[in-house]
Enzyme design. Sequence first.
Site, mmCIF file in Angstrom:
data_model
loop_
_atom_site.group_PDB
_atom_site.id
_atom_site.type_symbol
_atom_site.label_atom_id
_atom_site.label_comp_id
_atom_site.label_asym_id
_atom_site.label_seq_id
_atom_site.Cartn_x
_atom_site.Cartn_y
_atom_site.Cartn_z
ATOM 1 C CB CYS A 118 -0.970 -0.024 1.177
ATOM 2 S SG CYS A 118 -1.984 -1.509 1.209
ATOM 3 C CG HIS A 259 -3.422 3.075 2.656
ATOM 4 N ND1 HIS A 259 -3.967 2.762 1.428
ATOM 5 C CD2 HIS A 259 -3.298 1.897 3.323
ATOM 6 C CE1 HIS A 259 -4.142 1.459 1.368
ATOM 7 N NE2 HIS A 259 -3.762 0.906 2.499
ATOM 8 C CG ASN A 289 -6.525 -1.240 1.513
ATOM 9 O OD1 ASN A 289 -5.903 -0.755 0.572
ATOM 10 N ND2 ASN A 289 -5.934 -1.788 2.551
HETATM 11 C C1 LIG Z 1 -9.720 -6.093 10.129
HETATM 12 C C2 LIG Z 1 -10.390 -5.043 11.012
HETATM 13 C C3 LIG Z 1 -11.509 -4.368 10.260
HETATM 14 C C4 LIG Z 1 -11.009 -5.779 12.192
HETATM 15 O O1 LIG Z 1 -11.600 -4.828 13.063
HETATM 16 P P1 LIG Z 1 -11.343 -4.925 14.630
HETATM 17 O O2 LIG Z 1 -12.202 -3.946 15.295
HETATM 18 O O3 LIG Z 1 -9.857 -4.825 14.839
HETATM 19 O O4 LIG Z 1 -11.886 -6.354 14.947
HETATM 20 P P2 LIG Z 1 -11.135 -7.550 15.667
HETATM 21 O O5 LIG Z 1 -10.077 -8.119 14.790
HETATM 22 O O6 LIG Z 1 -10.758 -7.082 17.040
HETATM 23 O O7 LIG Z 1 -12.332 -8.584 15.779
HETATM 24 C C5 LIG Z 1 -13.465 -8.353 16.592
HETATM 25 C C6 LIG Z 1 -14.460 -9.450 16.316
HETATM 26 O O8 LIG Z 1 -15.109 -9.214 15.067
HETATM 27 C C7 LIG Z 1 -15.081 -10.402 14.294
HETATM 28 N N1 LIG Z 1 -15.040 -10.047 12.874
HETATM 29 C C8 LIG Z 1 -13.967 -9.860 12.073
HETATM 30 N N2 LIG Z 1 -14.376 -9.560 10.827
HETATM 31 C C9 LIG Z 1 -15.728 -9.564 10.845
HETATM 32 C C10 LIG Z 1 -16.712 -9.335 9.870
HETATM 33 N N3 LIG Z 1 -16.410 -9.037 8.583
HETATM 34 N N4 LIG Z 1 -18.008 -9.416 10.239
HETATM 35 C C11 LIG Z 1 -18.354 -9.717 11.502
HETATM 36 N N5 LIG Z 1 -17.457 -9.950 12.472
HETATM 37 C C12 LIG Z 1 -16.159 -9.871 12.145
HETATM 38 C C13 LIG Z 1 -13.809 -11.105 14.737
HETATM 39 O O9 LIG Z 1 -13.898 -12.490 14.432
HETATM 40 C C14 LIG Z 1 -13.836 -10.839 16.221
HETATM 41 O O10 LIG Z 1 -14.694 -11.752 16.837
HETATM 42 P P3 LIG Z 1 -14.283 -12.445 18.237
HETATM 43 O O11 LIG Z 1 -14.163 -11.296 19.202
HETATM 44 O O12 LIG Z 1 -15.422 -13.348 18.473
HETATM 45 O O13 LIG Z 1 -12.976 -13.108 17.953
HETATM 46 C C15 LIG Z 1 -9.363 -3.986 11.514
HETATM 47 O O14 LIG Z 1 -8.521 -4.569 12.491
HETATM 48 C C16 LIG Z 1 -8.518 -3.428 10.406
HETATM 49 O O15 LIG Z 1 -8.992 -2.690 9.572
HETATM 50 N N6 LIG Z 1 -7.192 -3.762 10.389
HETATM 51 C C17 LIG Z 1 -6.285 -3.365 9.368
HETATM 52 C C18 LIG Z 1 -6.625 -4.050 8.077
HETATM 53 C C19 LIG Z 1 -5.443 -4.400 7.226
HETATM 54 O O16 LIG Z 1 -4.597 -5.165 7.600
HETATM 55 N N7 LIG Z 1 -5.386 -3.838 6.022
HETATM 56 C C20 LIG Z 1 -4.380 -4.156 5.070
HETATM 57 C C21 LIG Z 1 -3.130 -3.411 5.241
HETATM 58 S S1 LIG Z 1 -3.136 -1.713 4.910
#
Ligand SMILES: CC(C)(COP(=O)(O)OP(=O)(O)OC[C@H]1O[C@@H](n2cnc3c(N)ncnc32)[C@H](O)[C@@H]1OP(=O)(O)O)[C@@H](O)C(=O)NCCC(=O)NCCS
Length: 332
Positions: A118, A259, A289
């Site tokens: 990215c 980004h 993204n």
């Molecule tokens: C991926 C992302 C959206 C997850 O959001 P978050 O608030 O951090 O959520 P968490 O990972 O803490 O997960 C919370 C819960 O939601 C659940 N969950 C994850 N994706 C889900 C979805 N699409 N729908 C419903 N629930 C979801 C998880 O399983 C977790 O459940 P659990 O508590 O029972 O284990 C966020 O961390 C993010 O945007 N990260 C960066 C993304 C990335 O790597 N981008 C690429 C590089 S630039």
Amino acid sequence: MTPQFGVALRGTGSALPTRVVPNQEFTDVLGLDTSDEWIRTRTGIRERRFAGPGDTSATLGTAAARAALASAGLTAADLDLIVCATVTPDLMCPATAALIQAGLGTRPIPAFDLSAACSGFLYALSVGAQFIYTGAARHALLVGADVLSRTLDFTDRNSCILFGDGAGAVVLSAAPPADNSIRALRLYCDGSRQELIQVPSKVTPTPPPGTSLPRLDHIRISGREVFRFAVTRMVELIERAEHDVCELGLPGVDVLIPHQVNQRIIDAALESTGFPRDKVMVNLDRYGNTSAASVPIALDEALRTGRCKRGDTVLLVAFGGGLTWSSALVTL
Ligand SMILES: CC(C)(COP(=O)(O)OP(=O)(O)OC[C@H]1O[C@@H](n2cnc3c(N)ncnc32)[C@H](O)[C@@H]1OP(=O)(O)O)[C@@H](O)C(=O)NCCC(=O)NCCS
């Protein structure tokens, strides 16, 4: 060494696939255990574009390049360099930049890809600027293009809802040194954290039997860790840019173009730095993204919609696989 030339950002362009994929499609069509509400509130994304059968990084990149050339008032014959940032090249060889070069029909000029996920577009911007500073190129085309939809695991709700496809492009041109528009460029990589975001290819090795490493079939992210990394680095890059602006006695940053990864990442960085919310360009709600394409698509849209204008100082900030992080402070 004092550069012989300055760099002017002369034109921008972007290209998006026509297929719109709303959040609802993940539940209604793919049967994933998620919801439109979860995706909107946890990421800010409402819909994204996915490549159709004929769309590739090269076709989208070529379309974005044509738009950037038109906005620069140049033709393909004027170009001296093409750099394409992508982690989803059409082929391992030749480079996507070579396909774009053929599509545009330029003279035989240097054309190559670089891979910085990215952050790729800002890495390409830096390479293009160096070619111009040294006099090796007068006009450089820099493209960020990715079709990450082709790498997604549609059973993994953590990752498949985040990404979209597209391409953005910029034309840089030589200018008098006093008119140099790139105020600061910062590029970083920490390969020790490579496992947090990985995109496989045909040549990705299969883990040897007996190891705990999972086979890499699709893009894999460690969302929570990447979230923390992204906020920390975005805060750091904004604070450093504010220092750069003060040092140069500039009027300040008019628009921040981050980004387009997750609205909550952007909000957390704004809260920590106190950077004004009304100066931030966001379009992730419509495109998700788009990896290397995210920053140039947002820059092009910001210019086309009047969100920023010629003469403004914009701060471009990106982070992603590598791990990489980067920024550019540019007066348009
Ligand atoms: C991926 C992302 C959206 C997850 O959001 P978050 O608030 O951090 O959520 P968490 O990972 O803490 O997960 C919370 C819960 O939601 C659940 N969950 C994850 N994706 C889900 C979805 N699409 N729908 C419903 N629930 C979801 C998880 O399983 C977790 O459940 P659990 O508590 O029972 O284990 C966020 O961390 C993010 O945007 N990260 C960066 C993304 C990335 O790597 N981008 C690429 C590089 S630039």
